[in-house]
Write a protein that holds these residues in place. Structure first.
Motif, mmCIF file in Angstrom:
data_model
loop_
_atom_site.group_PDB
_atom_site.id
_atom_site.type_symbol
_atom_site.label_atom_id
_atom_site.label_comp_id
_atom_site.label_asym_id
_atom_site.label_seq_id
_atom_site.Cartn_x
_atom_site.Cartn_y
_atom_site.Cartn_z
ATOM 1 N N LEU A 9 0.822 -1.199 0.000
ATOM 2 C CA LEU A 9 0.000 0.000 0.000
ATOM 3 C C LEU A 9 0.858 1.252 0.000
ATOM 4 O O LEU A 9 1.944 1.285 0.573
ATOM 5 N N SER A 12 -2.732 7.144 1.681
ATOM 6 C CA SER A 12 -4.187 7.162 1.856
ATOM 7 C C SER A 12 -4.650 8.606 1.870
ATOM 8 O O SER A 12 -3.963 9.480 2.415
ATOM 9 N N CYS A 31 -6.862 12.075 -8.948
ATOM 10 C CA CYS A 31 -5.829 11.052 -9.129
ATOM 11 C C CYS A 31 -4.666 11.577 -9.963
ATOM 12 O O CYS A 31 -3.502 11.296 -9.657
ATOM 13 N N ILE A 36 -1.929 9.229 -8.624
ATOM 14 C CA ILE A 36 -2.464 7.924 -8.214
ATOM 15 C C ILE A 36 -2.836 7.173 -9.481
ATOM 16 O O ILE A 36 -3.681 7.603 -10.250
ATOM 17 N N GLY A 39 -5.354 1.793 -7.055
ATOM 18 C CA GLY A 39 -5.697 1.760 -5.649
ATOM 19 C C GLY A 39 -7.088 1.197 -5.453
ATOM 20 O O GLY A 39 -7.652 0.552 -6.336
ATOM 21 N N THR A 129 -7.162 4.609 -1.048
ATOM 22 C CA THR A 129 -5.878 4.031 -0.657
ATOM 23 C C THR A 129 -5.130 3.633 -1.925
ATOM 24 O O THR A 129 -5.633 2.851 -2.732
ATOM 25 N N GLU A 130 -3.964 4.203 -2.084
ATOM 26 C CA GLU A 130 -3.118 3.918 -3.237
ATOM 27 C C GLU A 130 -2.489 2.529 -3.087
ATOM 28 O O GLU A 130 -2.134 2.115 -1.981
ATOM 29 N N VAL A 131 -2.354 1.817 -4.186
ATOM 30 C CA VAL A 131 -1.625 0.549 -4.217
ATOM 31 C C VAL A 131 -0.315 0.810 -4.952
ATOM 32 O O VAL A 131 -0.315 1.194 -6.124
#
Length: 159
Positions: A9, A12, A31, A36, A39, A129-131
């Motif tokens: 992760l 956030s 984003c 981003i 996520g 929440t970014e991945v």
């Protein structure tokens, strides 16, 4: 066996939309501003003046096939969640969001489906929440009516 990978992760965010904003352009701009690319949205609450969701009132020729038509609703409260994948072909995010909405003037009569479009009424309060890893993208699945499905890991050349 289902496809799975452990997620690393990233950041956030709490995101608050303004009254009157268009949902997807606002999400896309946010984003892009924060870089981003992928996520998930564990939840959001919203009021929508208008919303389009996947659905139909017609008899389905093939109940197993995806529905590609929309239902238009107005004056709804909503709760939703989804994923954000990267589309390298368009160099932009590819969100997949589902909502449960209730029509305020009809005793909160409810609908649940895939979100296609919405205009904010009063608020959207969202957590993103970014991945960081693995990469997330969508590919149409020819065996399932070309429905785009989330894929984890590097995109293949056909992506």
């Amino acid at each position: 066996m289902p496809s799975s990978q452990q997620l690393t992760l990233g950041r956030s965010f709490a995101l608050v939309f303004d009254h009157g904003e268009d949902f997807f352009p606002t999400l896309t701009d946010f984003c892009a501003t924060h870089n981003i690319r992928q996520g998930y949205i564990p939840m959001f609450i919203a009021g929508f003046a208008t919303v389009d969701i996947v659905g139909t009132c017609d008899k389905l020729d093939n109940p197993q096939a995806p529905v590609w038509t929309k239902v238009h609703l107005t004056n709804v409260e909503a709760v939703g969640a989804g994923t954000i994948a990267w589309n390298p072909a368009t160099d932009s995010i590819s969100p997949h969001i589902h909502v449960a909405v209730g029509l305020k003037e009809l005793s909160a009569q409810g609908y649940t489906s895939h979100l296609l479009d919405a205009r904010v009424q009063f608020l959207v309060e969202m957590i993103i929440t970014e991945v960081a890893e693995p990469s997330m993208h969508r590919l149409p699945n020819p065996a399932l009516y070309d429905a785009p499905q989330l894929r984890l890991g590097p995109p293949t050349p056909e992506a």
